[in-house]
Design a protein around this motif. Structure first.
Motif, PDB file in Angstrom:
ATOM      1  N   PRO A  56       0.800  -1.235   0.000  1.00  0.00           N
ATOM      2  CA  PRO A  56       0.000   0.000   0.000  1.00  0.00           C
ATOM      3  C   PRO A  56       0.827   1.276   0.000  1.00  0.00           C
ATOM      4  N   GLU A  57       1.905   1.305   0.775  1.00  0.00           N
ATOM      5  CA  GLU A  57       2.711   2.528   0.854  1.00  0.00           C
ATOM      6  C   GLU A  57       3.390   2.843  -0.476  1.00  0.00           C
ATOM      7  N   LYS A  58       4.020   1.847  -1.071  1.00  0.00           N
ATOM      8  CA  LYS A  58       4.735   2.064  -2.328  1.00  0.00           C
ATOM      9  C   LYS A  58       3.765   2.448  -3.435  1.00  0.00           C
ATOM     10  N   GLU A  59       2.636   1.721  -3.530  1.00  0.00           N
ATOM     11  CA  GLU A  59       1.655   2.007  -4.581  1.00  0.00           C
ATOM     12  C   GLU A  59       0.995   3.359  -4.366  1.00  0.00           C
ATOM     13  N   TYR A  60       0.815   3.740  -3.104  1.00  0.00           N
ATOM     14  CA  TYR A  60       0.161   5.026  -2.809  1.00  0.00           C
ATOM     15  C   TYR A  60       1.028   6.197  -3.274  1.00  0.00           C
ATOM     16  N   GLU A  61       2.331   6.102  -3.100  1.00  0.00           N
ATOM     17  CA  GLU A  61       3.217   7.189  -3.506  1.00  0.00           C
ATOM     18  C   GLU A  61       3.076   7.476  -5.000  1.00  0.00           C
ATOM     19  N   GLU A  62       3.121   6.430  -5.797  1.00  0.00           N
ATOM     20  CA  GLU A  62       3.014   6.606  -7.248  1.00  0.00           C
ATOM     21  C   GLU A  62       1.609   7.065  -7.641  1.00  0.00           C
ATOM     22  N   PHE A  63       0.605   6.470  -6.998  1.00  0.00           N
ATOM     23  CA  PHE A  63      -0.780   6.813  -7.295  1.00  0.00           C
ATOM     24  C   PHE A  63      -1.057   8.277  -6.978  1.00  0.00           C
ATOM     25  N   SER A  64      -0.592   8.729  -5.831  1.00  0.00           N
ATOM     26  CA  SER A  64      -0.848  10.103  -5.410  1.00  0.00           C
ATOM     27  C   SER A  64      -0.255  11.108  -6.379  1.00  0.00           C
ATOM     28  N   GLU A  65       0.953  10.824  -6.862  1.00  0.00           N
ATOM     29  CA  GLU A  65       1.601  11.735  -7.810  1.00  0.00           C
ATOM     30  C   GLU A  65       0.802  11.822  -9.106  1.00  0.00           C
ATOM     31  N   LEU A  66       0.351  10.663  -9.604  1.00  0.00           N
ATOM     32  CA  LEU A  66      -0.430  10.653 -10.844  1.00  0.00           C
ATOM     33  C   LEU A  66      -1.787  11.323 -10.650  1.00  0.00           C
ATOM     34  N   LEU A  67      -2.386  11.124  -9.490  1.00  0.00           N
ATOM     35  CA  LEU A  67      -3.691  11.718  -9.225  1.00  0.00           C
ATOM     36  C   LEU A  67      -3.599  13.243  -9.160  1.00  0.00           C
ATOM     37  N   ARG A  68      -2.537  13.743  -8.543  1.00  0.00           N
ATOM     38  CA  ARG A  68      -2.349  15.202  -8.488  1.00  0.00           C
ATOM     39  C   ARG A  68      -2.162  15.775  -9.886  1.00  0.00           C
ATOM     40  N   GLU A  69      -1.407  15.061 -10.717  1.00  0.00           N
ATOM     41  CA  GLU A  69      -1.200  15.529 -12.089  1.00  0.00           C
ATOM     42  C   GLU A  69      -2.493  15.500 -12.889  1.00  0.00           C
ATOM     43  N   SER A  70      -3.332  14.502 -12.625  1.00  0.00           N
ATOM     44  CA  SER A  70      -4.536  14.303 -13.427  1.00  0.00           C
ATOM     45  C   SER A  70      -5.682  15.214 -13.011  1.00  0.00           C
ATOM     46  N   VAL A  71      -5.975  15.263 -11.724  1.00  0.00           N
ATOM     47  CA  VAL A  71      -7.151  16.015 -11.273  1.00  0.00           C
ATOM     48  C   VAL A  71      -6.849  17.034 -10.177  1.00  0.00           C
ATOM     49  N   ARG A  72      -5.568  17.187  -9.841  1.00  0.00           N
ATOM     50  CA  ARG A  72      -5.153  18.143  -8.814  1.00  0.00           C
ATOM     51  C   ARG A  72      -5.865  17.875  -7.476  1.00  0.00           C
ATOM     52  N   GLU A  73      -5.961  16.587  -7.157  1.00  0.00           N
ATOM     53  CA  GLU A  73      -6.594  16.172  -5.910  1.00  0.00           C
ATOM     54  C   GLU A  73      -5.673  15.201  -5.187  1.00  0.00           C
ATOM     55  N   VAL A  74      -5.921  15.058  -3.886  1.00  0.00           N
ATOM     56  CA  VAL A  74      -5.225  14.041  -3.093  1.00  0.00           C
ATOM     57  C   VAL A  74      -6.277  13.170  -2.426  1.00  0.00           C
ATOM     58  N   THR A  75      -5.888  11.961  -2.073  1.00  0.00           N
ATOM     59  CA  THR A  75      -6.784  11.060  -1.366  1.00  0.00           C
ATOM     60  C   THR A  75      -5.988  10.270  -0.344  1.00  0.00           C
ATOM     61  N   PHE A  76      -6.644   9.875   0.714  1.00  0.00           N
ATOM     62  CA  PHE A  76      -6.021   9.021   1.729  1.00  0.00           C
ATOM     63  C   PHE A  76      -6.792   7.710   1.878  1.00  0.00           C
ATOM     64  N   LEU A  77      -7.714   7.467   0.938  1.00  0.00           N
ATOM     65  CA  LEU A  77      -8.566   6.282   1.007  1.00  0.00           C
ATOM     66  C   LEU A  77      -7.951   5.116   0.247  1.00  0.00           C
ATOM     67  N   LEU A  78      -7.987   3.949   0.872  1.00  0.00           N
ATOM     68  CA  LEU A  78      -7.478   2.725   0.265  1.00  0.00           C
ATOM     69  C   LEU A  78      -8.550   1.651   0.286  1.00  0.00           C
ATOM     70  N   ALA A  79      -8.418   0.698  -0.620  1.00  0.00           N
ATOM     71  CA  ALA A  79      -9.268  -0.486  -0.606  1.00  0.00           C
ATOM     72  C   ALA A  79      -8.488  -1.643  -1.201  1.00  0.00           C
ATOM     73  N   SER A  80      -8.898  -2.833  -0.821  1.00  0.00           N
ATOM     74  CA  SER A  80      -8.332  -4.052  -1.385  1.00  0.00           C
ATOM     75  C   SER A  80      -9.482  -4.944  -1.796  1.00  0.00           C
ATOM     76  N   ALA A  81      -9.292  -5.686  -2.896  1.00  0.00           N
ATOM     77  CA  ALA A  81     -10.350  -6.570  -3.380  1.00  0.00           C
ATOM     78  C   ALA A  81     -10.297  -7.945  -2.729  1.00  0.00           C
ATOM     79  N   SER A  82      -9.470  -8.082  -1.690  1.00  0.00           N
ATOM     80  CA  SER A  82      -9.382  -9.353  -0.970  1.00  0.00           C
ATOM     81  C   SER A  82      -8.917  -9.065   0.458  1.00  0.00           C
ATOM     82  N   PRO A  83      -9.176  -9.983   1.384  1.00  0.00           N
ATOM     83  CA  PRO A  83      -8.727  -9.780   2.766  1.00  0.00           C
ATOM     84  C   PRO A  83      -7.213  -9.611   2.840  1.00  0.00           C
ATOM     85  N   LEU A  84      -6.771  -8.826   3.819  1.00  0.00           N
ATOM     86  CA  LEU A  84      -5.344  -8.527   3.945  1.00  0.00           C
ATOM     87  C   LEU A  84      -4.637  -9.547   4.825  1.00  0.00           C
ATOM     88  N   SER A  85      -3.381  -9.774   4.500  1.00  0.00           N
ATOM     89  CA  SER A  85      -2.543 -10.569   5.387  1.00  0.00           C
ATOM     90  C   SER A  85      -2.219  -9.727   6.620  1.00  0.00           C
TER      91      SER A  85
END
Length: 201
Positions: A97-126
């Motif tokens: 989640p941390e590594k993917e969030y860093e890249e996602f956040s940068e792309l999201l800011r470039e795309s819509v000039r927004e930030v998010t702190f919400l996460l989801a997973s399509a399966s239960p977490l270890s």
């Protein structure tokens, strides 16, 4: 003198009493659906996502779309539209989640000039991944597979008493989304937006 019996009295005293109807049980009043909060989340993007969002918005609902970083790269115009019409955007992560969030956040800011702190997973977490999320300070909305059976989903909504998190996959059909949206509106559910301030279930 012999005693004589009263035929009328005998008939009255020996008559079988008529059966009485058993009172019908008082039905339990059905709880108003307006007291049930519903939060709508889509996991992933597809070519139907903007149409599904339009259907939900036509009923006054603002769903949240949890999308992968690759979705953001592949469908930037769709993401901009979703954000522009009031839908929430969160990260649907796969492993880290941390590594993917860093890249996602940068792309999201470039795309819509927004930030998010919400996460989801399509399966239960270890346990290890759940610990990473907790330590990251990010908000895990859900970690479960999407609801598939629409009939069962509607039954669940019809019997829930307080709150229902409605989790839909990216492959859900437009017809099913239309049916759900119509049902939620006709039954007057209290459909709420998912934000960073929403209490997770």
């Amino acid at each position: 003198e012999g005693s004589s019996s009263d035929p009328g009295k005998t008939a009255a005293s020996t008559a079988t009493p008529l059966p009485t109807d058993t009172p019908a049980p008082t039905p339990t009043p059905r709880q108003s659906r307006s007291e049930v909060e519903v939060y709508i989340a889509f996991l992933g993007l597809s070519e139907n996502s903007d149409a599904c969002a339009d259907i939900m918005r036509s009923k006054g609902f603002n769903p949240c779309f949890f999308i992968e970083t690759d979705d953001l790269r592949q469908y930037p115009d769709v993401v901009r539209k979703l954000n522009g019409i009031g839908c929430g955007i969160g990260l649907l992560f796969k492993e880290d989640p941390e590594k993917e969030y860093e890249e996602f956040s940068e792309l999201l800011r470039e795309s819509v000039r927004e930030v998010t702190f919400l996460l989801a997973s399509a399966s239960p977490l270890s346990p290890e991944t759940a610990k990473k999320v907790q330590e990251s300070g990010l908000i895990l909305w859900c970690a479960q597979e999407p609801d598939i059976d629409i009939n069962q989903l509607i039954m669940n909504l019809d019997t829930t008493e307080n709150r229902y998190d409605l989790i839909l996959g990216s492959n859900v059909s437009v017809n099913r989304v239309t049916r759900l949206a119509n049902y939620l509106r006709s039954e007057s559910f209290a459909v709420k937006e998912i934000t960073e301030l929403t209490e997770t279930a």
